[in-house]
Design an enzyme around this catalytic site. Structure first.
Site, PDB file in Angstrom:
ATOM      1  N   LEU A  43       0.815  -1.206   0.000  1.00  0.00           N
ATOM      2  CA  LEU A  43       0.000   0.000   0.000  1.00  0.00           C
ATOM      3  C   LEU A  43       0.852   1.261   0.000  1.00  0.00           C
ATOM      4  CD1 LEU A  43      -2.871  -0.935   2.500  1.00  0.00           C
ATOM      5  CD2 LEU A  43      -2.589  -1.539   0.078  1.00  0.00           C
ATOM      6  N   HIS A  44       0.340   2.280  -0.700  1.00  0.00           N
ATOM      7  CA  HIS A  44       0.998   3.590  -0.791  1.00  0.00           C
ATOM      8  C   HIS A  44      -0.066   4.671  -0.675  1.00  0.00           C
ATOM      9  CE1 HIS A  44      -0.570   3.462  -4.853  1.00  0.00           C
ATOM     10  NE2 HIS A  44       0.176   2.418  -5.143  1.00  0.00           N
ATOM     11  N   GLY A  46      -1.674   6.310  -2.824  1.00  0.00           N
ATOM     12  CA  GLY A  46      -2.840   6.104  -3.678  1.00  0.00           C
ATOM     13  C   GLY A  46      -3.882   5.231  -3.000  1.00  0.00           C
ATOM     14  N   HIS A  47      -3.433   4.142  -2.365  1.00  0.00           N
ATOM     15  CA  HIS A  47      -4.351   3.301  -1.614  1.00  0.00           C
ATOM     16  C   HIS A  47      -4.907   4.053  -0.404  1.00  0.00           C
ATOM     17  CE1 HIS A  47      -1.621   0.189  -3.512  1.00  0.00           C
ATOM     18  NE2 HIS A  47      -2.804  -0.221  -3.907  1.00  0.00           N
ATOM     19  N   GLN A  74      -4.528 -12.932 -12.577  1.00  0.00           N
ATOM     20  CA  GLN A  74      -4.360 -11.762 -13.436  1.00  0.00           C
ATOM     21  C   GLN A  74      -2.920 -11.532 -13.881  1.00  0.00           C
ATOM     22  OE1 GLN A  74      -5.995  -9.298 -10.153  1.00  0.00           O
ATOM     23  NE2 GLN A  74      -4.499  -7.744 -10.801  1.00  0.00           N
ATOM     24  N   GLY A 161      -9.282   2.903  -7.900  1.00  0.00           N
ATOM     25  CA  GLY A 161      -8.567   4.060  -8.412  1.00  0.00           C
ATOM     26  C   GLY A 161      -8.799   4.260  -9.903  1.00  0.00           C
ATOM     27  N   GLN A 167      -9.816  -1.155 -16.031  1.00  0.00           N
ATOM     28  CA  GLN A 167     -10.288  -2.059 -14.975  1.00  0.00           C
ATOM     29  C   GLN A 167     -11.544  -1.501 -14.326  1.00  0.00           C
ATOM     30  OE1 GLN A 167      -7.623  -3.958 -11.848  1.00  0.00           O
ATOM     31  NE2 GLN A 167      -8.501  -2.309 -10.645  1.00  0.00           N
ATOM     32  N   VAL A 190      -3.674   9.470  -7.734  1.00  0.00           N
ATOM     33  CA  VAL A 190      -2.764  10.221  -6.874  1.00  0.00           C
ATOM     34  C   VAL A 190      -1.375  10.191  -7.510  1.00  0.00           C
ATOM     35  CG1 VAL A 190      -1.723  10.398  -4.581  1.00  0.00           C
ATOM     36  CG2 VAL A 190      -4.103   9.652  -4.833  1.00  0.00           C
ATOM     37  N   SER A 200       2.428   0.497  -6.973  1.00  0.00           N
ATOM     38  CA  SER A 200       3.289  -0.391  -6.186  1.00  0.00           C
ATOM     39  C   SER A 200       4.517  -0.813  -6.973  1.00  0.00           C
ATOM     40  CB  SER A 200       2.500  -1.627  -5.745  1.00  0.00           C
ATOM     41  OG  SER A 200       1.412  -1.253  -4.921  1.00  0.00           O
TER      42      SER A 200
END
Length: 326
Positions: A43-44, A46-47, A74, A161, A167, A190, A200
């Site tokens: 996680l960063h 953005g998350h 995936q 996001g 997606q 972000v 990531s």
């Protein structure tokens, strides 16, 4: 706050106050909402933005669940499944700090009991365009795990996001087409202060590779500037392609997979003619079927790009509006 870590769906607690009586006598009980943020971990910020948005949506009495699952379906042959960063302890801390109540980190056996599923969700024609063309089967794997996690977590809403625009479009379409009782929300991309979209996979980039990777956001911003100056779709795309072409001569070079201007609903290409509002003989704007439009009709599009820098593949996009009031 501290997020509770669970590994099985049966361990997910009910939202706080789920069984409290209504405040007014005779009133129907109001069930607190549950929001889910699906991630593959590492996680960063953005998350973190997704978690904060989820908390804002459900309020202080709702529940925010963050899922952490690196989905093998995936990843294609030769992709980075084995080296994808796994930082669960740090993920739990970040999720809790940003307002998550629960981190659900299931095992592969929990999500896919008995091994890879024999029945999967098909992404259809949209799943074969752009990312799907370069990563065959990728979106089938994405939609299959999203469907599974929606069933396992039973949320009222799920947040994703906008950086993964295709997606997001496919998940939105799956939920509509297959009647999932959940609301899908997109959260803006972000970016780092230098413009690079948070991912990531950014940790894979060396300093020279990162400098090259900045061409992706520069290309999108150039297109946005062209569109904002009343440019046509082809002019905006050309502005982006010029930046990306120059980045191909850098050291290390940017290896472009695609740069495409598409309809955000189905990811089909957008042309100048499609983005132009036709008019009838008296000057009234029309839809393609000839029915009148109000003046100032705008045409929403997505400019999507994907490229490799060294061994790292990155995607990015920006929404552009053509026609109508700017």
């Amino acid at each position: 706050m501290t997020a509770l870590l669970v590994h099985q769906a049966a361990e997910l607690p009910e939202p706080p106050g789920a069984h409290e009586p209504p405040e007014a006598p005779g009133a129907a009980p109001e069930r607190p909402a549950r929001a889910v943020v699906m991630t593959m971990g590492a996680l960063h910020e953005g998350h973190a933005a997704l978690v904060r948005a989820a908390r804002a949506e459900v309020g202080p009495h709702g529940q925010v669940v963050v899922t952490v699952f690196v989905n093998p379906l995936q990843f294609g042959p030769g992709e980075d499944l084995d080296r994808y960063p796994r930082t669960l302890d740090a993920d739990v801390l970040l999720a809790g700090k940003e307002g998550a109540d629960v981190v659900y980190a299931p095992s592969a056996d929990e999500v896919y009991p008995g091994g890879e599923p024999q029945v999967r969700v098909s992404a259809g024609p949209m799943g074969e365009r752009l990312e799907g063309a370069f990563r065959p089967g990728h979106f089938d794997g994405v939609l299959t795990v999203v469907a599974k996690l929606l069933h396992l977590t039973r949320p009222d809403m799920a947040l994703y996001g906008q950086k993964d625009a295709q997606q997001l479009a496919l998940i939105t379409r799956m939920v509509r087409d297959l009647n999932f009782p959940v609301r899908i929300l997109g959260v803006p991309t972000v970016r780092e202060p230098d413009g690079l979209a948070l991912s990531s996979r950014n940790v894979y980039l060396s300093a020279p590779e990162r400098r090259t990777a900045l061409a992706l956001s520069r290309a999108l911003f150039a297109a946005r500037a062209a569109a904002g100056a009343a440019g046509t779709p082809s002019e905006a795309l050309t502005a982006a392609q010029s930046v990306l072409h120059d980045a191909g001569a850098l050291t290390p070079p940017l290896e472009l997979d695609y740069a495409a201007l598409v309809d955000p609903a189905d990811f089909t290409p957008v042309t100048d003619a499609m983005a132009r509002t036709p008019q009838d003989p008296d000057g009234t704007p029309q839809k393609p079927d000839g029915t009148p439009l109000k003046d100032g009709t705008a045409h929403e599009t997505v400019l999507a790009v994907a490229a490799r820098v060294g061994a790292t593949r990155l995607i990015d996009n920006v929404r552009l509006t053509f026609g109508g009031a700017r």
